[in-house]
Design an enzyme around this catalytic site. Structure first.
Site, short mmCIF file in Angstrom:
data_model
loop_
_atom_site.label_atom_id
_atom_site.label_comp_id
_atom_site.label_asym_id
_atom_site.label_seq_id
_atom_site.Cartn_x
_atom_site.Cartn_y
_atom_site.Cartn_z
N GLU A 244 0.82 -1.21 0.00
CA GLU A 244 0.00 0.00 0.00
C GLU A 244 0.86 1.26 0.00
OE1 GLU A 244 -3.16 2.61 2.67
OE2 GLU A 244 -2.38 0.73 3.48
N ASP B 66 9.22 5.69 15.17
CA ASP B 66 9.03 7.12 14.89
C ASP B 66 9.38 7.90 16.14
OD1 ASP B 66 8.26 9.59 13.97
OD2 ASP B 66 6.12 9.18 13.97
N ASP C 124 9.81 11.87 17.49
CA ASP C 124 9.56 13.29 17.20
C ASP C 124 10.17 14.17 18.27
OD1 ASP C 124 8.21 12.94 14.85
OD2 ASP C 124 6.22 12.97 15.75
#
Length: 415
Positions: A77, A145, A147
């Site tokens: 995808e 991830d 941040d």
């Protein structure tokens, strides 16, 4: 945001990069004037590494030998965020030419990559009508991830999406700690670190055994790195359990965290320079007599002939008092470690790593907020990475050294 109709449920929410600023928040790293669709078209037309991306994400299933799965890449995808916040999910492509043609035609402002599904995601509705639940993710890189905005309570130079050379070492620490553990503790080898283009870093673990992990196994690996309790809506509270540190945490502390805290962040963030800041440190000490003694020293107005930085002086005083054995309260010796961990230990978005169907920004995208390219980072030299020098989407760079910089970064996709 306009969305394409998507498959059931929570998949709609599992996407990276929802970076809407809070009301009144300073807009750091403002969108550069050079960022526009025309320059983006030039980037996709001349520099985006379509062939390298296809080779990477095919994992040998590129149709060049009889044993390969020729449907593999076509079951991956992709999602596109177009101009005017038009969002398309469940895009799929049969070959590199199909991928390149569509990206050049649609010129997405952002590309996200999802899992490999059991069937072509673009044809999922046809399978749903059969009544069989055959549309399900079957393979996906293990991803992380991190941040910078999650460190706002321990950095004082920037807030939110803003980053600078003073706080970026927090990302360097995260890369060093996580990369070492993935290789030494879990035995992974094919690990790709990528600058997010704005405020953090992404990690793609691409080993076959990593791609085959179930959601439960991914959650277990994510929990291995957890030292905070609470969630994004509460204050992060450290939880170092046991009489001694776990070997992974002890290694991280001695080899990375301690030195980065004392040699870089203590000074660059002026962690003990003001009453407001050192009170945050004193709150971490469980003995009131210790905090009173330190507060008394630090509130003295006398000028000192010592030329050392005030942050260094106060940190040495704190360590000396806690390690002296003068005070007997339980946990005092652990306090030093807890302070260092609180200010330096990687703060992962745990949910990103736990779910196979999470979407993550593709390497070599151009971040629309900054114009910066999401280029790979070499973990063995990550301390040399400077986000302020990353190639940006400007005609000047595309006409000069830009191509060479992109070519150098593309080499990271070859294992």
């Amino acid at each position: 945001m306009t969305r394409e109709e998507s498959a059931e449920g929570p998949e709609d929410m599992l996407i990276d990069g929802n970076e809407t600023e809070a009301p009144g928040q300073k807009q750091g790293n403002a969108i550069p004037d050079e960022f526009n669709a025309n320059y983006l078209k030039a980037y996709y037309g001349k520099l985006f590494p379509f062939s390298d991306m296809f080779k990477w994400m095919s994992y040998g299933n590129d149709g060049k030998h009889p044993a390969c799965d020729q449907t593999y890449f076509g079951r991956r995808e992709f999602s596109f965020t177009l101009d005017n916040d038009i969002y398309l999910r469940f895009q799929s492509f049969t070959c590199v030419n199909d991928l390149e043609r569509t990206i050049r035609e649609k010129c997405p402002f952002k590309i996200d990559i999802g899992p490999v599904y059991s069937v072509d995601p673009a044809k999922r509705h046809a399978y749903a009508q059969s009544g069989n639940n055959v549309f399900t993710p079957v393979e996906r890189e293990l991803i992380f991830d991190i941040d910078m905005s999650d460190y706002d309570d321990v950095r004082y130079c920037c807030t939110g999406a803003d980053v600078c050379k003073e706080c970026w070492p927090l990302m360097t620490v995260a890369i060093k700690v996580i990369d070492t553990a993935l290789r030494d503790d879990f035995g992974f080898n094919h690990i790709l670190w990528v600058y997010s283009g704005r405020r953090g870093v992404h990690c793609w673990v691409c080993d076959r055994k990593a791609r085959k992990l179930s959601n439960e196994q991914r959650a277990s690996i994510a929990d291995y790195f957890r030292v905070y309790k609470g969630n994004e809506n509460s204050d992060k509270k450290l939880s170092l359990t046991g009489p001694v540190l776990h070997p992974f945490l002890a290694r991280s502390y001695t080899e990375v965290l301690k030195d980065y805290f004392e040699e870089k962040l203590l000074l660059s963030q002026n962690i003990l320079s003001t009453e407001e800041r050192y009170e945050k440190i004193l709150d971490m000490i469980p003995d009131e007599s210790v905090t009173l003694e330190l507060r008394g020293k630090w509130q003295e107005k006398r000028r000192s002939s010592i030329t050392k930085d005030i942050n260094v002086i106060r940190w040495e005083q704190l360590k000396q008092l806690l390690q002296s054995g003068k005070h007997k309260a339980t946990g005092l010796r652990r306090c030093i470690e807890e302070i260092v961990f609180s200010f330096t230990y990687p703060r992962l978005d745990m949910e990103v790593s736990k779910h196979m169907n999470h979407l993550l920004k593709a390497p070599f995208c151009v971040h629309p907020k900054t114009g910066r390219v999401c280029i790979p980072i070499d973990p063995s030299n990550c301390e040399e990475f400077d986000p302020t020098t990353v190639p940006t989407l400007s005609m000047e760079e595309m006409e000069s050294s830009y191509s060479a910089k992109i070519q150098q970064s593309k080499n990271s996709l070859s294992w």
